[in-house]
Design an enzyme around this catalytic site. Structure first.
Site, PDB file in Angstrom:
ATOM      1  N   GLU A  40       0.878  -1.169   0.000  1.00 21.42           N
ATOM      2  CA  GLU A  40       0.000   0.000   0.000  1.00 21.42           C
ATOM      3  C   GLU A  40       0.919   1.224   0.000  1.00 21.42           C
ATOM      4  O   GLU A  40       1.830   1.305   0.836  1.00 21.42           O
ATOM      5  CB  GLU A  40      -0.878   0.000   1.258  1.00 21.42           C
ATOM      6  CG  GLU A  40      -1.881   1.118   1.188  1.00 21.42           C
ATOM      7  CD  GLU A  40      -2.746   1.299   2.433  1.00 21.42           C
ATOM      8  OE1 GLU A  40      -2.737   0.423   3.316  1.00 21.42           O
ATOM      9  OE2 GLU A  40      -3.411   2.345   2.497  1.00 21.42           O
ATOM     10  N   ARG A 269       5.710 -12.892   9.457  1.00 21.37           N
ATOM     11  CA  ARG A 269       6.356 -11.643   9.092  1.00 21.37           C
ATOM     12  C   ARG A 269       7.724 -11.555   9.761  1.00 21.37           C
ATOM     13  O   ARG A 269       7.997 -12.250  10.733  1.00 21.37           O
ATOM     14  CB  ARG A 269       5.472 -10.453   9.440  1.00 21.37           C
ATOM     15  CG  ARG A 269       5.197 -10.282  10.920  1.00 21.37           C
ATOM     16  CD  ARG A 269       4.046  -9.299  11.171  1.00 21.37           C
ATOM     17  NE  ARG A 269       4.372  -7.948  10.783  1.00 21.37           N
ATOM     18  CZ  ARG A 269       3.711  -7.251   9.859  1.00 21.37           C
ATOM     19  NH1 ARG A 269       2.701  -7.768   9.207  1.00 21.37           N
ATOM     20  NH2 ARG A 269       4.054  -6.020   9.585  1.00 21.37           N
ATOM     21  N   LYS A 279       4.428   0.746   9.665  1.00 19.08           N
ATOM     22  CA  LYS A 279       4.582   2.000   8.931  1.00 19.08           C
ATOM     23  C   LYS A 279       4.031   3.183   9.733  1.00 19.08           C
ATOM     24  O   LYS A 279       4.570   4.286   9.644  1.00 19.08           O
ATOM     25  CB  LYS A 279       3.878   1.910   7.570  1.00 19.08           C
ATOM     26  CG  LYS A 279       4.733   1.201   6.532  1.00 19.08           C
ATOM     27  CD  LYS A 279       4.106   1.257   5.157  1.00 19.08           C
ATOM     28  CE  LYS A 279       3.145   0.112   4.979  1.00 19.08           C
ATOM     29  NZ  LYS A 279       2.617  -0.009   3.620  1.00 19.08           N
TER      30      LYS A 279
HETATM   31  P1  ATP Z   1       2.857  -2.189   8.022  1.00 21.07           P
HETATM   32  O1  ATP Z   1       2.280  -3.078   9.085  1.00 21.07           O
HETATM   33  O2  ATP Z   1       4.286  -1.830   8.235  1.00 21.07           O
HETATM   34  O3  ATP Z   1       2.013  -0.989   7.698  1.00 21.07           O
HETATM   35  P2  ATP Z   1       1.697  -3.546   5.840  1.00 21.07           P
HETATM   36  O4  ATP Z   1       1.569  -5.004   5.861  1.00 21.07           O
HETATM   37  O5  ATP Z   1       0.474  -2.787   6.125  1.00 21.07           O
HETATM   38  O6  ATP Z   1       2.903  -3.110   6.751  1.00 21.07           O
HETATM   39  P3  ATP Z   1       1.828  -3.358   3.021  1.00 21.07           P
HETATM   40  O7  ATP Z   1       2.234  -2.212   2.195  1.00 21.07           O
HETATM   41  O8  ATP Z   1       0.430  -3.795   2.975  1.00 21.07           O
HETATM   42  O9  ATP Z   1       2.277  -3.012   4.480  1.00 21.07           O
HETATM   43  O10 ATP Z   1       2.788  -4.588   2.766  1.00 21.07           O
HETATM   44  C1  ATP Z   1       3.072  -5.092   1.484  1.00 21.07           C
HETATM   45  C2  ATP Z   1       3.457  -6.527   1.607  1.00 21.07           C
HETATM   46  O11 ATP Z   1       4.563  -6.674   2.470  1.00 21.07           O
HETATM   47  C3  ATP Z   1       2.340  -7.350   2.189  1.00 21.07           C
HETATM   48  O12 ATP Z   1       2.192  -8.523   1.399  1.00 21.07           O
HETATM   49  C4  ATP Z   1       2.789  -7.672   3.574  1.00 21.07           C
HETATM   50  O13 ATP Z   1       2.315  -8.916   3.995  1.00 21.07           O
HETATM   51  C5  ATP Z   1       4.299  -7.662   3.443  1.00 21.07           C
HETATM   52  N1  ATP Z   1       4.915  -7.297   4.709  1.00 21.07           N
HETATM   53  C6  ATP Z   1       4.705  -6.186   5.434  1.00 21.07           C
HETATM   54  N2  ATP Z   1       5.413  -6.197   6.576  1.00 21.07           N
HETATM   55  C7  ATP Z   1       6.112  -7.366   6.567  1.00 21.07           C
HETATM   56  C8  ATP Z   1       7.036  -7.987   7.466  1.00 21.07           C
HETATM   57  N3  ATP Z   1       7.394  -7.402   8.615  1.00 21.07           N
HETATM   58  N4  ATP Z   1       7.549  -9.190   7.116  1.00 21.07           N
HETATM   59  C9  ATP Z   1       7.216  -9.770   5.960  1.00 21.07           C
HETATM   60  N5  ATP Z   1       6.353  -9.253   5.075  1.00 21.07           N
HETATM   61  C10 ATP Z   1       5.808  -8.060   5.365  1.00 21.07           C
END
Ligand code: ATP
Ligand code: MG
Length: 567
Positions: A40, A269, A279
């Site tokens: 996102e 994760r 984020k």
């Molecule tokens: P945040 O919790 O930091 O806002 P998010 O999951 O909302 O992260 P996205 O932009 O939706 O952020 O993430 C894009 C991709 O990266 C998704 O498929 C998510 O599962 C993966 N991702 C995000 N954080 C991690 C992590 N700590 N380890 C592995 N994959 C991750």
């Protein structure tokens, strides 16, 4: 698919790779493996995202030629998204060494299609417009132990639902007044299946579609259908989406006309010690000025790590080392640093720098004499060449290579003690000169010409310590930024802890170092190992040839490879 010239070493197998290998063997999806990385655009990527990037793009490389990986922006939440983030995400994925080819996509490109799918669900009696307020919604939803109860609007006719949904789109209702919901099962033990929201009314300017829409699809609706529209075969996400999988499958199974039948699978994760990785929290660090920006070298962002001097190969190697599991775990930051050292050790040019200088005067070395030592730029790599390092009567050595009262086992310089100057000869400290406050300002020493080139005159004990030095009149002054962990606690946001309370006040020290003259022309973005001190990176923003500025990437001491500390 990768921009690399050499094919990547095959990753160790893991449960995801096993699933995919079985699917390929069974010729599911005609033997194709199509993955996606779906950020996102509401912040900069962090090292957790790197795990997902390496997995998704890595699978495409490993399964070539019938494989590819898409970059798709899941931009369904206009209020928080921005093109600045889109640009940074593309830069970071490329920098990590991956390429999406023609497959750059945006969920917002599918808004019209997603809207039509919603009408389709309404026509099938599988979606309805609901007028409950958010408070009522919560009340009707039930709890983990109690079933929900049906909304009074659940049995609206198809015609009424279609009419209301079209008027939602046309902007006839204020924000939040109505939502479109899937009609699934209010008694499901899985709360995600209790008639989840599919569309909301939201007047927000979208970074790509502008003001064309005042209804936006929910993530849980847009994501599986976007996957299916792109013919994704394996939709890999983190464990917190496990309970969303039934909804994912419900949508993929109930919407007609989808080109693909993607399958969702979940992995743990990445969590790292001394790091926050949400984020939202990273944004707070930036907004409140606790760091200088998203690319502050202390940030766990890809851009921060790049600016600190981490390399793409090191981050990829780390992601390979930690592997893939179905269990939450916490990885040690020191392991990431280990990967950084391993990579830089092979490529970073060697140089001499004294971070906390103390002056040495070699009393018996002729005044005005300068000699030049020929020194290899990279050990074991003759093609990296050599350079001349000047030596004369006045030098700087590292403050902590001298102890006025040597501790037991201290093998470097102390009054009356002897130490070897790297590439030169041995010196003995004769006198310590201090200022009126008692600070050491100069060490008066003598040298022994018979000890050059590692020689030990007969009958003498060889000094155990070897220290580095720079010639005082030739040295340049340069700003050096020494970074430490951003937090003092291993898990800064464990439980409900306020991570801002455990910021490390000593996470950045800026100092003026004395560096060997060849570093004056360091190219911004060049990596060095300052021997015995650590890996340093000419800051790509603030460093200029003539006035270099160095970021300490990582020290030399490796908890994961202790033997390196002695090297
Ligand atoms: P945040 O919790 O930091 O806002 P998010 O999951 O909302 O992260 P996205 O932009 O939706 O952020 O993430 C894009 C991709 O990266 C998704 O498929 C998510 O599962 C993966 N991702 C995000 N954080 C991690 C992590 N700590 N380890 C592995 N994959 C991750
Ligand atoms: Mg997310």
């Amino acid at each position: 698919m990768s921009a690399e010239t050499t094919p990547p070493a095959p990753a160790k197998s893991d449960f995801i790779r096993d699933i995919i290998a079985a699917d390929v063997a069974a010729n599911r999806h005609d033997g194709w493996v199509i993955t996606r990385f779906p950020p996102e655009p509401n912040g900069y990527l962090h090292v957790g995202h790197a795990k997902s990037i390496c997995l998704n793009f890595g699978l495409a490389q490993e399964n070539a030629p019938k494989a590819r990986c898409h970059l798709r922006f899941d931009d369904t939440n206009p209020a928080k998204e921005d093109t600045e983030y889109v640009d940074s995400i593309m830069e970071d994925v490329r920098w990590l060494g991956f390429d999406w080819g023609e497959h750059l996509h945006y969920a917002s490109d599918y808004f019209e299609q997603l809207y039509l799918f919603a009408e389709q669900l309404i026509n099938k009696g599988l979606a309805y417009v609901c007028d409950l307020t958010p408070e009522q919604m919560r009340e009707y939803r039930g709890t983990l132990t109690e079933p929900g109860k049906p909304s009074p609007w659940r049995d609206r006719t198809v015609e009424e639902n279609l009419d209301l949904f079209r008027r939602m789109r046309a902007g006839e209702f204020p924000d939040g007044l109505r939502i479109l919901r899937a009609k699934i099962d209010m008694a499901s033990p899985n709360i995600n299946m209790r008639d989840p929201a599919l569309y909301r009314i939201l007047r927000a300017h979208h970074h790509r579609t502008g003001d064309a829409w005042c209804i936006y699809p929910m993530y849980d609706y847009a994501h599986p259908l976007s996957d299916a529209l792109e013919s994704i075969t394996h939709s890999l996400c983190t464990l917190e989406f496990e309970h969303h999988r039934p909804l994912y499958e419900w949508l993929v199974n109930n919407v007609d006309g989808l080109p693909g039948q993607p399958m969702q699978r979940e992995f743990a994760r990445l969590n790292l010690t001394y790091t926050v990785m949400s984020k939202r929290k990273l944004l707070l660090l930036v907004k409140d000025g606790h760091v200088s920006g998203w690319d502050d070298p202390r940030m766990p962002t890809i851009s921060g790590m790049r600016r600190r001097g981490y390399t793409p190969a090191a981050i990829r190697d780390f992601c390979k080392l930690i592997g893939l599991t179905k269990f939450q775990s916490l990885n040690d930051f020191a392991l990431l640093e280990h990967s950084v050292r391993e990579d830089l050790n092979k490529t970073a040019l060697r140089a001499y720098g004294v971070i906390r200088p103390v002056k040495v005067v070699i009393e018996n070395y002729p005044e005005g004499q300068v000699e030049h030592m020929e020194v290899a730029n990279l050990p074991d790599a003759p093609e990296a060449g050599t350079r001349q390092v000047p030596l004369c009567r006045e030098l700087y050595i590292e403050e902590d290579d001298f102890m006025e009262t040597p501790a037991a086992g201290f093998h470097r310089l102390f009054p009356g003690g002897e130490v070897r100057l790297k590439f030169a000869f041995c010196i003995i400290c004769k006198e310590v000169i201090k200022d009126s406050d008692g600070h050491i300002i100069e060490l008066r020493c003598t040298y022994d010409d018979a000890t050059r080139h590692g020689k030990k005159p007969d009958g003498r004990t060889k000094p155990k310590g070897i220290i580095h030095w720079v010639s005082a009149p030739h040295a340049i002054d340069a700003e050096v930024r020494l970074y430490e962990r951003l937090f003092t606690e291993e898990q800064p946001d464990a439980g409900d802890a306020d991570f801002l309370q455990v910021l490390n006040p000593a996470s950045l020290t800026v100092t003026t170092a004395k560096l060997e003259p060849s570093l004056e022309q360091a190219k911004p973005g060049a990596h060095y190992q300052f021997e015995r001190v650590g890996y340093f990176f000419a800051d790509p923003v603030d460093s200029k040839p003539g006035t270099p500025v160095f970021n300490r990437t990582v020290g030399l001491k490796d908890a994961f490879a202790k033997q390196m500390a002695k090297a």
